[in-house]
Design an enzyme around this catalytic site. Sequence first.
Site, PDB file in Angstrom:
ATOM      1  CG  ASP A 145      -1.668   1.233   1.465  1.00 29.96           C
ATOM      2  OD1 ASP A 145      -2.344   1.679   0.520  1.00 29.96           O
ATOM      3  OD2 ASP A 145      -1.613   1.781   2.583  1.00 29.96           O
ATOM      4  CG  ASP A 201      -1.920   7.523   0.368  1.00 24.71           C
ATOM      5  OD1 ASP A 201      -1.994   8.756   0.419  1.00 24.71           O
ATOM      6  OD2 ASP A 201      -1.865   6.886  -0.706  1.00 24.71           O
TER       7      ASP A 201
END
Length: 237
Positions: free
Chosen positions: A31, A33
Amino acid sequence: MSASTEFAPGLTLQNLATPQKLSDYKLIAFDMDSTLITIECIDEIADVTGKKAEVAAITEAAMRGEITDYKDSLRQRMALLQGVPMASIERVLQERLTLTPGAKTLVDAAHAAGLKVLLVSGGFTYFADHVKSLLGIDFVRANQFEVKDGQLTGGLIDQSWGDICDGEEKRSTVLGLASLMGIEPEQVIAVGDGSNDLPMMRAVGLSVAFHAKPRVRAEAKVAINTGGLDRLLEVLG
């Protein structure tokens, strides 16, 4: 291990046979953020335009799993950003985007061990492509916001795979890339922090929660609760 075990301070393992090596795997998916980078980009865009409270509240609810339709949550947030100039988004990239401690160390170690690296994000290509260049990441999938006359329209652009990279798209991307590489899902590591990361984390051999929401920590085989991303190397020497 059948139960949660404190492997080291701030590092928890559960249902994980040890020892393992990084080279046991062939692909690592991150991922972006609050995982590869320290910020939530959409919240920071909202902050420079005075709308952070409204947007961040939706982001937090989505990451905790309280808003179950990630696509709907993103559309709500994008609508609030209609009219934001690209100059403000460039400011976020230049002034606020910071790599998470240990990110480069872990990515470099993965490459050295023969793994490919995927960034798969519910965020935006504008930032993901920058992170890709900083870290030498091999593959990226993320959303593309629509711009007209130098401003956000509040919409997203359809790409060949769809318009929004949500949890199911993350899972599909990871499994599709593994298939193209000729490897099994068990040879993949997935690293994330929010509920929209759970579908890909459940589908692979090693799931890693990084400073994650409680629901994500509870399901992950490795939970890094303090320190940087490179702490995974304590488990995968």
